[in-house]
Scaffold this motif. Sequence first.
Motif, PDB file in Angstrom:
ATOM      1  N   VAL A  83      26.562 -30.782 -43.666  1.00  0.00           N
ATOM      2  CA  VAL A  83      27.537 -31.744 -43.151  1.00  0.00           C
ATOM      3  C   VAL A  83      26.784 -32.581 -42.135  1.00  0.00           C
ATOM      4  O   VAL A  83      26.424 -32.090 -41.063  1.00  0.00           O
ATOM      5  N   HIS A  84      26.491 -33.821 -42.489  1.00  0.00           N
ATOM      6  CA  HIS A  84      25.759 -34.719 -41.596  1.00  0.00           C
ATOM      7  C   HIS A  84      26.761 -35.469 -40.724  1.00  0.00           C
ATOM      8  O   HIS A  84      27.546 -36.282 -41.223  1.00  0.00           O
ATOM      9  N   LEU A  85      26.737 -35.181 -39.426  1.00  0.00           N
ATOM     10  CA  LEU A  85      27.570 -35.905 -38.472  1.00  0.00           C
ATOM     11  C   LEU A  85      26.804 -37.161 -38.066  1.00  0.00           C
ATOM     12  O   LEU A  85      25.754 -37.083 -37.430  1.00  0.00           O
ATOM     13  N   ARG A  86      27.352 -38.309 -38.439  1.00  0.00           N
ATOM     14  CA  ARG A  86      26.665 -39.587 -38.258  1.00  0.00           C
ATOM     15  C   ARG A  86      27.412 -40.430 -37.233  1.00  0.00           C
ATOM     16  O   ARG A  86      28.640 -40.553 -37.287  1.00  0.00           O
ATOM     17  N   GLY A  87      26.668 -41.019 -36.324  1.00  0.00           N
ATOM     18  CA  GLY A  87      27.256 -41.914 -35.336  1.00  0.00           C
ATOM     19  C   GLY A  87      26.239 -42.933 -34.875  1.00  0.00           C
ATOM     20  O   GLY A  87      25.036 -42.784 -35.116  1.00  0.00           O
ATOM     21  N   SER A  88      26.712 -43.946 -34.207  1.00  0.00           N
ATOM     22  CA  SER A  88      25.801 -44.986 -33.711  1.00  0.00           C
ATOM     23  C   SER A  88      25.003 -44.441 -32.526  1.00  0.00           C
ATOM     24  O   SER A  88      25.428 -43.517 -31.824  1.00  0.00           O
ATOM     25  N   LEU A 121      20.857 -37.503 -45.884  1.00  0.00           N
ATOM     26  CA  LEU A 121      20.936 -36.675 -47.085  1.00  0.00           C
ATOM     27  C   LEU A 121      20.614 -37.519 -48.313  1.00  0.00           C
ATOM     28  O   LEU A 121      21.105 -38.641 -48.453  1.00  0.00           O
ATOM     29  N   ALA A 122      19.803 -36.973 -49.194  1.00  0.00           N
ATOM     30  CA  ALA A 122      19.457 -37.647 -50.442  1.00  0.00           C
ATOM     31  C   ALA A 122      20.520 -37.348 -51.491  1.00  0.00           C
ATOM     32  O   ALA A 122      21.322 -36.423 -51.337  1.00  0.00           O
ATOM     33  N   ASP A 123      20.507 -38.106 -52.551  1.00  0.00           N
ATOM     34  CA  ASP A 123      21.496 -37.958 -53.618  1.00  0.00           C
ATOM     35  C   ASP A 123      21.495 -36.568 -54.254  1.00  0.00           C
ATOM     36  O   ASP A 123      22.509 -36.142 -54.797  1.00  0.00           O
ATOM     37  N   ASP A 124      20.377 -35.866 -54.202  1.00  0.00           N
ATOM     38  CA  ASP A 124      20.312 -34.538 -54.823  1.00  0.00           C
ATOM     39  C   ASP A 124      20.545 -33.403 -53.824  1.00  0.00           C
ATOM     40  O   ASP A 124      20.349 -32.239 -54.158  1.00  0.00           O
ATOM     41  N   GLU A 125      20.980 -33.724 -52.604  1.00  0.00           N
ATOM     42  CA  GLU A 125      21.267 -32.707 -51.591  1.00  0.00           C
ATOM     43  C   GLU A 125      22.778 -32.521 -51.475  1.00  0.00           C
ATOM     44  O   GLU A 125      23.498 -33.487 -51.212  1.00  0.00           O
ATOM     45  N   ALA A 126      23.234 -31.280 -51.646  1.00  0.00           N
ATOM     46  CA  ALA A 126      24.660 -30.989 -51.560  1.00  0.00           C
ATOM     47  C   ALA A 126      25.138 -31.155 -50.121  1.00  0.00           C
ATOM     48  O   ALA A 126      24.553 -30.595 -49.196  1.00  0.00           O
ATOM     49  N   GLY A 127      26.192 -31.959 -49.949  1.00  0.00           N
ATOM     50  CA  GLY A 127      26.733 -32.142 -48.614  1.00  0.00           C
ATOM     51  C   GLY A 127      27.639 -33.342 -48.519  1.00  0.00           C
ATOM     52  O   GLY A 127      27.947 -33.998 -49.512  1.00  0.00           O
ATOM     53  N   VAL A 128      28.075 -33.584 -47.295  1.00  0.00           N
ATOM     54  CA  VAL A 128      28.928 -34.727 -46.993  1.00  0.00           C
ATOM     55  C   VAL A 128      28.425 -35.384 -45.716  1.00  0.00           C
ATOM     56  O   VAL A 128      27.776 -34.755 -44.891  1.00  0.00           O
ATOM     57  N   VAL A 129      28.737 -36.668 -45.580  1.00  0.00           N
ATOM     58  CA  VAL A 129      28.402 -37.428 -44.379  1.00  0.00           C
ATOM     59  C   VAL A 129      29.723 -37.793 -43.712  1.00  0.00           C
ATOM     60  O   VAL A 129      30.624 -38.344 -44.354  1.00  0.00           O
ATOM     61  N   ILE A 130      29.829 -37.450 -42.434  1.00  0.00           N
ATOM     62  CA  ILE A 130      31.065 -37.657 -41.684  1.00  0.00           C
ATOM     63  C   ILE A 130      30.756 -38.490 -40.440  1.00  0.00           C
ATOM     64  O   ILE A 130      29.868 -38.133 -39.657  1.00  0.00           O
ATOM     65  N   ASP A 131      31.493 -39.588 -40.256  1.00  0.00           N
ATOM     66  CA  ASP A 131      31.334 -40.387 -39.043  1.00  0.00           C
ATOM     67  C   ASP A 131      31.977 -39.657 -37.869  1.00  0.00           C
ATOM     68  O   ASP A 131      33.010 -39.003 -38.023  1.00  0.00           O
ATOM     69  N   VAL A 132      31.375 -39.794 -36.703  1.00  0.00           N
ATOM     70  CA  VAL A 132      31.816 -39.033 -35.532  1.00  0.00           C
ATOM     71  C   VAL A 132      32.778 -39.794 -34.628  1.00  0.00           C
ATOM     72  O   VAL A 132      33.037 -39.353 -33.508  1.00  0.00           O
ATOM     73  N   ASP A 133      33.332 -40.883 -35.100  1.00  0.00           N
ATOM     74  CA  ASP A 133      34.219 -41.681 -34.259  1.00  0.00           C
ATOM     75  C   ASP A 133      35.595 -41.063 -34.069  1.00  0.00           C
ATOM     76  O   ASP A 133      36.317 -41.420 -33.147  1.00  0.00           O
ATOM     77  N   ASP A 134      35.997 -40.128 -34.945  1.00  0.00           N
ATOM     78  CA  ASP A 134      37.299 -39.477 -34.826  1.00  0.00           C
ATOM     79  C   ASP A 134      37.236 -38.323 -33.826  1.00  0.00           C
ATOM     80  O   ASP A 134      36.162 -37.962 -33.347  1.00  0.00           O
ATOM     81  N   THR A 135      38.385 -37.704 -33.565  1.00  0.00           N
ATOM     82  CA  THR A 135      38.418 -36.537 -32.690  1.00  0.00           C
ATOM     83  C   THR A 135      37.777 -35.359 -33.418  1.00  0.00           C
ATOM     84  O   THR A 135      37.667 -35.353 -34.651  1.00  0.00           O
ATOM     85  N   ALA A 136      37.400 -34.344 -32.654  1.00  0.00           N
ATOM     86  CA  ALA A 136      36.799 -33.152 -33.256  1.00  0.00           C
ATOM     87  C   ALA A 136      37.755 -32.513 -34.257  1.00  0.00           C
ATOM     88  O   ALA A 136      37.334 -32.103 -35.348  1.00  0.00           O
ATOM     89  N   ALA A 137      39.028 -32.434 -33.920  1.00  0.00           N
ATOM     90  CA  ALA A 137      40.009 -31.830 -34.826  1.00  0.00           C
ATOM     91  C   ALA A 137      40.104 -32.617 -36.136  1.00  0.00           C
ATOM     92  O   ALA A 137      40.211 -32.024 -37.217  1.00  0.00           O
ATOM     93  N   GLU A 138      40.064 -33.938 -36.045  1.00  0.00           N
ATOM     94  CA  GLU A 138      40.119 -34.764 -37.262  1.00  0.00           C
ATOM     95  C   GLU A 138      38.862 -34.581 -38.108  1.00  0.00           C
ATOM     96  O   GLU A 138      38.930 -34.537 -39.339  1.00  0.00           O
ATOM     97  N   ILE A 139      37.722 -34.462 -37.449  1.00  0.00           N
ATOM     98  CA  ILE A 139      36.458 -34.263 -38.158  1.00  0.00           C
ATOM     99  C   ILE A 139      36.467 -32.911 -38.868  1.00  0.00           C
ATOM    100  O   ILE A 139      36.099 -32.810 -40.041  1.00  0.00           O
ATOM    101  N   VAL A 140      36.908 -31.866 -38.175  1.00  0.00           N
ATOM    102  CA  VAL A 140      36.987 -30.535 -38.776  1.00  0.00           C
ATOM    103  C   VAL A 140      37.912 -30.569 -39.994  1.00  0.00           C
ATOM    104  O   VAL A 140      37.574 -30.045 -41.060  1.00  0.00           O
ATOM    105  N   ALA A 141      39.069 -31.188 -39.848  1.00  0.00           N
ATOM    106  CA  ALA A 141      40.022 -31.265 -40.968  1.00  0.00           C
ATOM    107  C   ALA A 141      39.412 -32.015 -42.150  1.00  0.00           C
ATOM    108  O   ALA A 141      39.592 -31.615 -43.306  1.00  0.00           O
ATOM    109  N   ARG A 142      38.689 -33.077 -41.873  1.00  0.00           N
ATOM    110  CA  ARG A 142      38.068 -33.847 -42.966  1.00  0.00           C
ATOM    111  C   ARG A 142      37.015 -33.016 -43.681  1.00  0.00           C
ATOM    112  O   ARG A 142      36.920 -33.021 -44.912  1.00  0.00           O
ATOM    113  N   ILE A 143      36.207 -32.274 -42.924  1.00  0.00           N
ATOM    114  CA  ILE A 143      35.179 -31.425 -43.539  1.00  0.00           C
ATOM    115  C   ILE A 143      35.836 -30.353 -44.403  1.00  0.00           C
ATOM    116  O   ILE A 143      35.412 -30.119 -45.536  1.00  0.00           O
ATOM    117  N   GLU A 144      36.873 -29.717 -43.862  1.00  0.00           N
ATOM    118  CA  GLU A 144      37.577 -28.685 -44.638  1.00  0.00           C
ATOM    119  C   GLU A 144      38.116 -29.266 -45.947  1.00  0.00           C
ATOM    120  O   GLU A 144      38.011 -28.639 -47.001  1.00  0.00           O
TER     121      GLU A 144
END
Length: 176
Positions: free
Chosen positions: A109-114, A145-168
């Motif tokens: 899970v790549h947490l991405r932010g500016s 993450l490359a196209d052949d790496e299992a995972g998701v990219v999540i922007d960190v602009d939301d609250t922690a609870a929103e980020i956790v819910a999105r990952i789940e």
Amino acid sequence: MPAPIPPDLQHVVVMGVAGSGKTTVAQGLAAGLGWTYAEADDFHPPANVAKMAAGTPLTDDDRAPWLQAIRDWMTEQHEAGRRTIVTCSALRRPYRDVLRQARGAVVFVHLRGSAATIAERMERRTDHFMPPSLLPSQFATLEPLADDEAGVVIDVDDTAAEIVARIERDLALAAR
């Protein structure tokens, strides 16, 4: 777009540059799912911590035993029948390749932010050895993450609870 999530998901590695929220998000995931949690910083040898605290970026040679220790811990947890959530910057593909050697399917899970958002967060921290001065070196090292790496990219602009819910939701963790 990273590779599909394996159905036998065993380990979730929450990755990103320092200050991206890895610990907060990983703890939220672990608490909600009841999975075993580890903070990758706890696997650093004292020499690595001292080097970073002094404002010196780690080299690949510095990181190698640290990454191997995390991989070995994940394997031990797999062999004990436990699923894991672990934080790890995992900034480069070769670092993630080491972690993927753990027994059990590993997803990132790549947490991405500016840089500005993350620098602001780092300036507010008082309980971490990583100084904000090392943030530019982290962004320079980061390989998404490359196209052949299992995972998701999540922007960190939301609250922690929103980020956790999105990952789940994105990883279908509640169904596991």
